[in-house]
Design an enzyme around this catalytic site. Structure first.
Site, PDB file in Angstrom:
ATOM      1  N   LYS A 186      42.417  39.853  48.126  1.00 23.92           N
ATOM      2  CA  LYS A 186      43.137  39.461  49.212  1.00 23.92           C
ATOM      3  C   LYS A 186      43.416  40.681  50.083  1.00 23.92           C
ATOM      4  CE  LYS A 186      47.440  37.107  50.641  1.00 23.92           C
ATOM      5  NZ  LYS A 186      48.430  36.241  50.130  1.00 23.92           N
TER       6      LYS A 186
ATOM      7  N   GLU B 253      42.730  48.399  40.767  1.00 25.31           N
ATOM      8  CA  GLU B 253      41.726  47.848  39.722  1.00 25.31           C
ATOM      9  C   GLU B 253      40.304  47.431  40.321  1.00 25.31           C
ATOM     10  OE1 GLU B 253      45.039  47.503  40.011  1.00 25.31           O
ATOM     11  OE2 GLU B 253      45.730  47.255  37.826  1.00 25.31           O
TER      12      GLU B 253
ATOM     13  N   GLY C 188      48.302  34.955  46.401  1.00 25.25           N
ATOM     14  CA  GLY C 188      46.988  35.025  45.361  1.00 25.25           C
ATOM     15  C   GLY C 188      47.019  34.263  44.231  1.00 25.25           C
ATOM     16  N   ARG C 189      48.017  33.868  43.573  1.00 26.65           N
ATOM     17  CA  ARG C 189      47.872  32.936  42.460  1.00 26.65           C
ATOM     18  C   ARG C 189      47.902  31.426  42.778  1.00 26.65           C
ATOM     19  NH1 ARG C 189      52.552  35.449  43.204  1.00 26.65           N
ATOM     20  NH2 ARG C 189      54.751  34.105  43.951  1.00 26.65           N
TER      21      ARG C 189
ATOM     22  N   GLU D 279      55.041  34.334  37.892  1.00 24.72           N
ATOM     23  CA  GLU D 279      55.041  35.303  38.995  1.00 24.72           C
ATOM     24  C   GLU D 279      55.748  34.335  40.273  1.00 24.72           C
ATOM     25  OE1 GLU D 279      51.487  38.240  39.431  1.00 24.72           O
ATOM     26  OE2 GLU D 279      51.510  36.978  40.949  1.00 24.72           O
TER      27      GLU D 279
ATOM     28  N   HIS E 272      47.321  25.846  13.484  1.00 27.29           N
ATOM     29  CA  HIS E 272      47.346  26.550  12.246  1.00 27.29           C
ATOM     30  C   HIS E 272      47.813  28.012  12.471  1.00 27.29           C
ATOM     31  CE1 HIS E 272      44.670  23.702  10.363  1.00 27.29           C
ATOM     32  NE2 HIS E 272      44.275  23.368  11.767  1.00 27.29           N
TER      33      HIS E 272
ATOM     34  N   LYS F 203      52.120  47.972  41.687  1.00 26.23           N
ATOM     35  CA  LYS F 203      50.825  48.751  42.299  1.00 26.23           C
ATOM     36  C   LYS F 203      51.192  50.002  42.810  1.00 26.23           C
ATOM     37  CE  LYS F 203      48.840  44.385  43.735  1.00 26.23           C
ATOM     38  NZ  LYS F 203      48.089  43.503  44.740  1.00 26.23           N
TER      39      LYS F 203
HETATM   40  C1  G6Q Z   1      49.527  36.772  42.836  1.00 30.24           C
HETATM   41  C2  G6Q Z   1      49.612  38.487  42.765  1.00 30.24           C
HETATM   42  C3  G6Q Z   1      48.605  39.249  42.163  1.00 30.24           C
HETATM   43  C4  G6Q Z   1      47.444  39.549  43.030  1.00 30.24           C
HETATM   44  C5  G6Q Z   1      46.672  40.625  42.503  1.00 30.24           C
HETATM   45  C6  G6Q Z   1      45.450  40.807  43.269  1.00 30.24           C
HETATM   46  O1  G6Q Z   1      49.893  35.967  43.409  1.00 30.24           O
HETATM   47  O2  G6Q Z   1      50.051  38.904  43.849  1.00 30.24           O
HETATM   48  O3  G6Q Z   1      48.251  38.802  40.961  1.00 30.24           O
HETATM   49  O4  G6Q Z   1      46.499  38.451  43.162  1.00 30.24           O
HETATM   50  O5  G6Q Z   1      47.138  41.684  42.525  1.00 30.24           O
HETATM   51  O6  G6Q Z   1      45.746  41.465  44.405  1.00 30.24           O
HETATM   52  P1  G6Q Z   1      44.353  41.405  45.713  1.00 30.24           P
HETATM   53  O7  G6Q Z   1      43.821  39.889  45.630  1.00 30.24           O
HETATM   54  O8  G6Q Z   1      44.892  41.717  46.996  1.00 30.24           O
HETATM   55  O9  G6Q Z   1      43.325  42.449  45.024  1.00 30.24           O
END
Ligand code: G6Q
Length: 538
Positions: free
Chosen positions: A208, A214, A269-270, A355, A386, A495
Site C-alpha cells: 500500500k 520487508e 491493509g488487512r 490488528e 489430535h 516499522k
Molecule cells: C494492515 C497493516 C499491515 C500492513 C503491512 C504492509 O492493516 O497495516 O499488516 O498491511 O505492514 O504494509 P504495506 O502494504 O504498506 O507494505
C-alpha cells in the site's frame, strides 16, 4: 461529541448482573429447558448458516446484548462506515472496503468522487492483465511464457492473497505456479524462487505504502535475481508489476506506472485483498471467479447492512464473542475450519481481528476499562483434534470456538467427507455436553461454547461471504467497545524500531551502543558472529 465509556452504561451493568445469574448454568440444562433451542438459536444469510445454540446464552442474554448494541449506536455507525464517513479518526480516513465489492451499476460518491467507477476501472485493468498472463500473451523478457507468479508483500498485502489462493486452489489454473514472499528472512525469498526460471517468473510487488522494509528488500532481491539472470534492466518491465497507492515510490523503484494497479487510502491493509492486492489470486482463479468472490463479499455486506440485528450474523457473532470476552473473561477464540483448503484462514483472521481490535484507548483517547479484542488462533480440523483440543476439552480455560464446515466436499474421495463432518459435529457436541465417568481423569465437564457455521460448498462466493462475516463481526465488537478498529499505530511503531539497529549491526567500526544492557549484548554477539562468518568467507 462525547460518549459514555461502555462499562458505565446501564446496558453493560445489566449484562454484569445477568452474568452473575448465568455463569454457572450448564449447556446441558439450557438444552433440557428448551428442547428446540438448536433450531431457534440459528440464523442464515448470504449462503451462511449459523447455529449459535451451543452458547452459554438465553433469550434474555440476547435481549440485553442487542440492547447494548443499540445503545452503542451500532446501526448508525455501520451506516456511517458504508456511507464513507471518516470513521477512521486517527488517520482521518473513510473506511470503505465494502465499496470494493459494490456492483458495477452502483454509485457511491465519497469526498466528491464516485469510488465505484474507480474500483471497476481497476478491476477491468486487473482482468485484462490476468487474462494476458493466463493465456500466455503476456510473456517474459525473452519471449517465454510466464509460469510462475510470485506475490511479494507482507501483513495485509500478503495474508489475504496467500490465504485466498490456498482456499480457492480448486478453482486455480494448475499450469501456473504461485508463490508468496513476505518475510525479510532471506530464506523466504531463497526457498520460494528455488528451482524457478527467472525468464518464466513474474513478481507482483504489493505494498500500500511502497515503503515497507520487508517488501522493498525482497523486491530488490527479486529484481537482482531477474536482472542478473536475464542480463538487462529492461527485463524489469516484463517481470514486475506493482500494486500500491503510491505511484511515486513505484516509479522510483523502477516499475513503469503503466504496470501499476491502484487502490486507495480508504482500504485498510488487512481489508485489502478484494482490491488490487488480490491480483495474484485473480491470475490464479481468473477474473470471473474473482468477481464471484466479490459478489459473496457484497451479499454479506448487504446482509449486515439490512438484516435486523436479531437475525444479523456478524452482529450475533460479535455480541456472543463479546459476552465471553468481557463477562466470562475468555482471552482467546479458536477458529476451526473443517476444510483443508482453509489451512490459512485462522492466520488470516488473526490479523484481521487482532490488528483491528487490539486497542487500549477509545475514540476519545481515554483508556478503555474493559477487555478489547480477543486472541484469535486455530487450525483446520481434524488435525487440531489430535493436538490442542485436549486443552479445550479438559483444561482449565474457557475457549469459545467457531467451527466452520461445508455440506459438500470439492474432493469426493471415498467416505472422507462423512467422516470429516461427523468429527466436526461430534466435537461441538462433546464440548458442549461433556462426558461423565467414574475416574476423574476421564471426565470432560463440557459447557465449552461454540458456534457452528455451515455453508454449502467452498466456492469463491462462499469465501467472500465468510471473510465479510468476520470483518463485520470485528466491526460490531469495536463499535461496542468504542475503539477505532481501523488504525494500527502499534504496527507503525514496529516499522520504525529496527531502523536504529540495522546500521549498528552493519557498521564496520564498533558502534556506540546506547540501548539497555540486554539489547547491547545481543547486538555485540551478532556482530561477533557476523565478523567470524566474514572471516570464514561465508
Ligand atoms: C494492515 C497493516 C499491515 C500492513 C503491512 C504492509 O492493516 O497495516 O499488516 O498491511 O505492514 O504494509 P504495506 O502494504 O504498506 O507494505
Amino acid at each position: 461529541m462525547s460518549f459514555t465509556p461502555v462499562h458505565e452504561t446501564p446496558e453493560w451493568k445489566a449484562l454484569e448482573a445477568h452474568h452473575r445469574e448465568l455463569r454457572d448454568v450448564h449447556l446441558r440444562d439450557l438444552f433440557a429447558q428448551s428442547p428446540d433451542r438448536g433450531e431457534r438459536f440459528a440464523a442464515e444469510g448470504a449462503g451462511v448458516y449459523l447455529d449459535y445454540s451451543k452458547n452459554r446464552i438465553t433469550e434474555k442474554t440476547l435481549e440485553l446484548l442487542f440492547a447494548l448494541a443499540r445503545a452503542r449506536r451500532l446501526e448508525e455507525r455501520r451506516d456511517a462506515m458504508f456511507a464513507g464517513e471518516h470513521i477512521n479518526v486517527t488517520e482521518d480516513r473513510a473506511v470503505l472496503h465494502t465499496a470494493l465489492r459494490l456492483p458495477r451499476d452502483a454509485s457511491l460518491v465519497v469526498d466528491g468522487v464516485d469510488v465505484v467507477k474507480e474500483v471497476h476501472a481497476v478491476l477491468d485493468r486487473m482482468a485484462a492483465f490476468a487474462d494476458a498472463v493466463r493465456s500466455g500473451t503476456w510473456t517474459g523478457h525473452t519471449g517465454k511464457r510466464i509460469r510462475n507468479v510470485i506475490n511479494v508483500g507482507i501483513g495485509g498485502s500478503d495474508l489475504g492473497p496467500a490465504m485466498a489462493y490456498d482456499a480457492l486452489r480448486h478453482y486455480s489454473d494448475r499450469s501456473l505456479h504461485f508463490g508468496f514472499i513476505s518475510n525479510v528472512d532471506g530464506t523466504d525469498f531463497a526457498e520460494t524462487v528455488r528451482g524457478l526460471d527467472p525468464a518464466e517468473t513474474l513478481f507482483i510487488i504489493s505494498s500500500k505504502t511502497f515503503g515497507t522494509l520487508e517488501t522493498l528488500t525482497n523486491a530488490h532481491s527479486a529484481r537482482d535475481w531477474v536482472v542478473g539472470a536475464l542480463g538487462s534492466e529492461e527485463a524489469v518491465a516484463k517481470h514486475f508489476v506493482a500494486v500500491s497507492t503510491n505511484a511515486e515510490r513505484v516509479r522510483a523503484f523502477g516499475i513503469d506506472t503503466a504496470n501499476m494497479f491502484e487502490f486507495w487510502d480508504w482500504v485498510g491493509g488487512r481489508y485489502s485483498y478484494p482490491s488490487a492486492i488480490g491480483l495474484s489470486l485473480m491470475v490464479a482463479i481468473g477474473p470471473e471467479q474473482f468477481r464471484d468472490m466479490l459478489a459473496g463479499f457484497h451479499a454479506m455486506d448487504e446482509h449486515f447492512r439490512t438484516a435486523p440485528l436479531e437475525r444479523n450474523l456478524p452482529v450475533i457473532m460479535g455480541l456472543i464473542g463479546l459476552w465471553y470476552n468481557d463477562f466470562f473473561g475468555a482471552e482467546t477464540v479458536a477458529v476451526l475450519p473443517y476444510d483443508q483448503y482453509l489451512d490459512r484462514f485462522s492466520a488470516y483472521l488473526q490479523q484481521l481481528d487482532m490488528e483491528s481490535d487490539g486497542k487500549h484507548v477509545d475514540l476519545e483517547g481515554r483508556q478503555v476499562q474493559v477487555q478489547t479484542g480477543p486472541i484469535v488462533w486455530g487450525q483446520p480440523g481434524t488435525n487440531g483434534q489430535h493436538a490442542f483440543y485436549q486443552l479445550i476439552h479438559q483444561g482449565t480455560k474457557l475457549i469459545p470456538c467457531d467451527f466452520i464446515g461445508f455440506l459438500q466436499t470439492l474432493n469426493p474421495v471415498g467416505d472422507h467427507h462423512d467422516l470429516l463432518t461427523a468429527n466436526l459435529f461430534a466435537q461441538t457436541e462433546a464440548l458442549a455436553f461433556g462426558r461423565d465417568a467414574q475416574e476423574p481423569y476421564r471426565v470432560t465437564k463440557g459447557n465449552q461454547p461454540s458456534n457452528t457455521i455451515l455453508c454449502e460448498r467452498l466456492e469463491p462466493r462462499t469465501l467472500g461471504a465468510l471473510v465479510a462475516l468476520y470483518e463485520h463481526k470485528v466491526f460490531t465488537q469495536g463499535t461496542i467497545w468504542g475503539i477505532n478498529s481501523f488504525d494500527q499505530w502499534g504496527v507503525e511503531l514496529g516499522k520504525e524500531l529496527a531502523q536504529r539497529i540495522i546500521p549498528e549491526l552493519q557498521a564496520e567500526e564498533e558502534p556506540q551502543l546506547a540501548h539497555d544492557s540486554s539489547t547491547n549484548a545481543l547486538i555485540r554477539r551478532y556482530r561477533a558472529a557476523r565478523a567470524r562468518a566474514r572471516a570464514a568467507g561465508r
